[in-house]
Write a protein that holds these residues in place. Structure first.
Motif, PDB file in Angstrom:
ATOM      1  N   UNK A 194       0.696  -1.247   0.128  1.00 42.34           N
ATOM      2  CA  UNK A 194       0.108  -0.043  -0.020  1.00 42.34           C
ATOM      3  C   UNK A 194       0.855   1.249  -0.012  1.00 42.34           C
ATOM      4  N   UNK A 195       1.800   1.151   0.855  1.00 43.01           N
ATOM      5  CA  UNK A 195       2.693   2.326   0.978  1.00 43.01           C
ATOM      6  C   UNK A 195       3.543   2.577  -0.457  1.00 43.01           C
ATOM      7  N   UNK A 196       3.770   1.760  -1.265  1.00 41.66           N
ATOM      8  CA  UNK A 196       4.358   1.984  -2.481  1.00 41.66           C
ATOM      9  C   UNK A 196       3.716   1.877  -3.753  1.00 41.66           C
ATOM     10  N   UNK A 197       2.317   2.048  -3.425  1.00 41.46           N
ATOM     11  CA  UNK A 197       1.267   2.170  -4.726  1.00 41.46           C
ATOM     12  C   UNK A 197       1.704   3.520  -5.632  1.00 41.46           C
ATOM     13  N   UNK A 198       1.943   3.330  -6.830  1.00 37.40           N
ATOM     14  CA  UNK A 198       2.642   4.326  -7.845  1.00 37.40           C
ATOM     15  C   UNK A 198       1.448   5.231  -8.200  1.00 37.40           C
ATOM     16  N   UNK A 199       0.794   6.451  -7.121  1.00 36.09           N
ATOM     17  CA  UNK A 199      -0.227   7.227  -7.316  1.00 36.09           C
ATOM     18  C   UNK A 199       0.641   8.172  -8.448  1.00 36.09           C
ATOM     19  N   UNK A 200      -0.341   8.633  -9.195  1.00 41.57           N
ATOM     20  CA  UNK A 200       0.236  10.074 -10.023  1.00 41.57           C
ATOM     21  C   UNK A 200       0.297  11.138  -9.147  1.00 41.57           C
ATOM     22  N   UNK A 201       1.214  11.948  -9.536  1.00 41.60           N
ATOM     23  CA  UNK A 201       1.448  13.470  -8.988  1.00 41.60           C
ATOM     24  C   UNK A 201       0.019  14.036  -8.652  1.00 41.60           C
ATOM     25  N   UNK A 202      -0.906  14.081  -9.430  1.00 43.73           N
ATOM     26  CA  UNK A 202      -1.968  15.196  -9.456  1.00 43.73           C
ATOM     27  C   UNK A 202      -3.170  14.371  -8.803  1.00 43.73           C
ATOM     28  N   UNK A 203      -3.038  13.181  -8.331  1.00 48.17           N
ATOM     29  CA  UNK A 203      -4.071  12.487  -7.758  1.00 48.17           C
ATOM     30  C   UNK A 203      -4.568  13.353  -6.323  1.00 48.17           C
ATOM     31  N   UNK A 204      -5.832  13.645  -6.254  1.00 43.38           N
ATOM     32  CA  UNK A 204      -6.248  14.315  -4.936  1.00 43.38           C
ATOM     33  C   UNK A 204      -6.171  13.343  -3.735  1.00 43.38           C
ATOM     34  N   UNK A 205      -6.290  14.064  -2.798  1.00 49.56           N
ATOM     35  CA  UNK A 205      -6.182  13.305  -1.502  1.00 49.56           C
ATOM     36  C   UNK A 205      -7.277  12.483  -1.312  1.00 49.56           C
ATOM     37  N   UNK A 206      -8.693  12.882  -1.505  1.00 48.54           N
ATOM     38  CA  UNK A 206      -9.861  12.254  -1.293  1.00 48.54           C
ATOM     39  C   UNK A 206      -9.739  10.998  -2.185  1.00 48.54           C
ATOM     40  N   UNK A 207      -9.429  11.157  -3.555  1.00 46.53           N
ATOM     41  CA  UNK A 207      -9.234  10.041  -4.542  1.00 46.53           C
ATOM     42  C   UNK A 207      -8.165   9.001  -4.063  1.00 46.53           C
ATOM     43  N   UNK A 208      -7.225   9.510  -3.546  1.00 45.59           N
ATOM     44  CA  UNK A 208      -6.127   8.625  -3.170  1.00 45.59           C
ATOM     45  C   UNK A 208      -6.621   7.822  -2.163  1.00 45.59           C
ATOM     46  N   UNK A 209      -7.364   8.276  -1.197  1.00 53.25           N
ATOM     47  CA  UNK A 209      -7.839   7.599  -0.059  1.00 53.25           C
ATOM     48  C   UNK A 209      -8.772   6.469  -0.514  1.00 53.25           C
ATOM     49  N   UNK A 210      -9.688   6.972  -1.548  1.00 53.07           N
ATOM     50  CA  UNK A 210     -10.727   6.001  -2.136  1.00 53.07           C
ATOM     51  C   UNK A 210      -9.981   4.730  -2.692  1.00 53.07           C
ATOM     52  N   UNK A 211      -9.041   5.194  -3.415  1.00 49.42           N
ATOM     53  CA  UNK A 211      -8.236   3.905  -4.053  1.00 49.42           C
ATOM     54  C   UNK A 211      -7.536   3.112  -3.279  1.00 49.42           C
ATOM     55  N   UNK A 212      -7.022   3.586  -2.145  1.00 50.81           N
ATOM     56  CA  UNK A 212      -6.289   2.663  -1.189  1.00 50.81           C
ATOM     57  C   UNK A 212      -7.377   1.738  -0.551  1.00 50.81           C
ATOM     58  N   UNK A 213      -8.572   2.373  -0.232  1.00 50.35           N
ATOM     59  CA  UNK A 213      -9.582   1.445   0.327  1.00 50.35           C
ATOM     60  C   UNK A 213     -10.101   0.397  -0.761  1.00 50.35           C
ATOM     61  N   UNK A 214     -10.360   0.802  -1.845  1.00 53.33           N
ATOM     62  CA  UNK A 214     -10.794  -0.235  -3.049  1.00 53.33           C
ATOM     63  C   UNK A 214      -9.436  -1.414  -3.104  1.00 53.33           C
ATOM     64  N   UNK A 215      -8.107  -0.824  -3.207  1.00 53.26           N
ATOM     65  CA  UNK A 215      -6.908  -1.565  -3.223  1.00 53.26           C
ATOM     66  C   UNK A 215      -6.861  -2.749  -2.211  1.00 53.26           C
TER      67      UNK A 215
END
Length: 390
Positions: free
Chosen positions: A271-292
């Motif tokens: 989870x800590x190494x998920x390759x998020x794009x730089x422009x992904x907003x915090x709420x979208x990132x949190x949602x993605x982590x929960x889905x992951x």
């Protein structure tokens, strides 16, 4: 009588709406924005929670409230390197109140979306800066630094609700509310949660470290302001899973346990190494982590939606990997707002790494519950205090 007119009540059709005190002044001042009915319910409940956490632990406290129950609550225990990375605050020298806030918000970020925040101590500019990046409806605190107030007043195009609480306010001992034209009256639940309620330990395991006592107190005080039935898992100075408003005790334990598992899994190396794009907003990132972390991840991979979030396709976190990771967890504390009627609650708690339990006791099956705790070497205290909240 001092009163404050509100836009509407719980819903837009519920007009008129106001809050008032029959004697003296309202104990809070609106410094910015226009608070709503639910905002003020969250504010008054969350303020009591952080005030009691501060008194019980001696540490600055914070809470994140949604719909009259806490999504998270915490005290200012320094963050480990792992949690700094998990909470995206690596290398930042945090003030105590900012630490408490980041922990409270990090307990259940999905539930904290659009929350109301409470702080036991003055809101400093660092805490306000973190809060400015979050989706939140308002905050209550005893005071604000000049810089913090300027930051918060600019949030949500100047409409962010900022309340200053009179920390010396003492409410009347009797509280009332009307339901369907009938007035209900009771003494306020002014019972204090202290170490004294953890002395009756009927299990074979008796050890309660200072950290375990702290976490059990955090869980119990959090439950005092959580819609019942409720169970709270806590670790490292913060709530990590709260199961509010369930009709069945074991459903509380499962719901809160699942949230606690997610909190732990957010610290998994994958989870800590998920390759998020730089422009992904915090709420979208949190949602993605929960889905992951969830079983829905495979469904997302079948579409191209993951390409909007990541620079490359992440390696899946298998169900077996998640189970094995959770099996390594221990030292979690659990509080319940009433007794465990069956040992199944202990069985579920054990699966989420619970080593310490505080519950009221008094079930006709206490012996079965104690036996379940002894089976796993869990230390369990009977508090003899029920903490229902409605």
């Amino acid at each position: 009588m001092q009163k404050l007119e509100l836009k509407y009540g719980c819903n837009p059709n519920q007009k008129p709406s106001r809050v008032f005190v029959e004697k003296g002044d309202l104990p809070f001042t609106v410094l910015n924005g226009r608070p709503g009915y639910i905002n003020l319910l969250d504010a008054m409940n969350s303020w009591q929670l952080v005030k009691e956490l501060k008194k019980a632990t001696g540490l600055p406290a914070a809470a994140s409230f949604k719909h009259v129950s806490p999504a998270g609550a915490a005290v200012a225990v320094p963050l480990s390197d792992l949690l700094q990375k998990t909470y995206f605050v690596e290398g930042i020298d945090l003030s105590p109140i900012a630490t408490a806030y980041i922990r409270a918000r990090g307990a259940d970020r999905m539930s904290s979306y659009g929350d109301f925040v409470a702080l036991s101590d003055e809101c400093d500019s660092q805490t306000a800066s973190f809060l400015a990046r979050e989706v939140s409806d308002g905050i209550i605190a005893p005071s604000y630094s000049k810089e913090a107030l300027e930051i918060l007043k600019s949030k949500r195009k100047g409409t962010y609700v900022v309340l200053q609480m009179d920390e010396n306010f003492v409410p009347a001992p009797i509280e009332k509310k009307d339901v369907f034209g009938i007035t209900f009256e009771q003494q306020r639940n002014n019972i204090e949660i202290t170490d004294a309620c953890l002395r009756d330990i009927p299990t074979a395991a008796k050890d309660l470290s200072p950290e375990a006592k702290r976490d059990l107190l955090i869980a119990l005080i959090t439950l005092k302001y959580t819609q019942s039935n409720s169970v709270c898992y806590a670790k490292d100075g913060q709530a990590i899973g709260i199961g509010a408003g369930q009709q069945s005790r074991v459903h509380c334990t499962r719901l809160a346990g699942n949230k606690a598992d997610v909190w732990h899994l957010r610290q998994h190396p994958k989870v800590l190494s998920l390759p998020f794009k730089d422009d992904v907003r915090r709420p979208d990132r949190d949602n993605a982590i929960d889905v992951y972390i969830s079983d829905e991840w495979e469904d997302l991979l079948e579409t191209d939606n993951w390409k909007q979030l990541f620079t490359r396709k992440p390696e899946p976190l298998s169900r077996e990997e998640k189970k094995e990771y959770i099996k390594t967890i221990s030292g979690v504390s659990l509080g319940s707002d009433a007794f465990f009627p069956f040992g199944d609650n202990v069985e579920r708690a054990h699966k989420s790494g619970v080593s310490y339990i505080a519950q009221s006791g008094g079930s006709i099956r206490d012996d079965n519950v104690i036996e379940a705790a002894d089976k796993y070497g869990i230390t369990m205290a009977f508090t003899h205090i029920r903490l229902f909240h409605h």
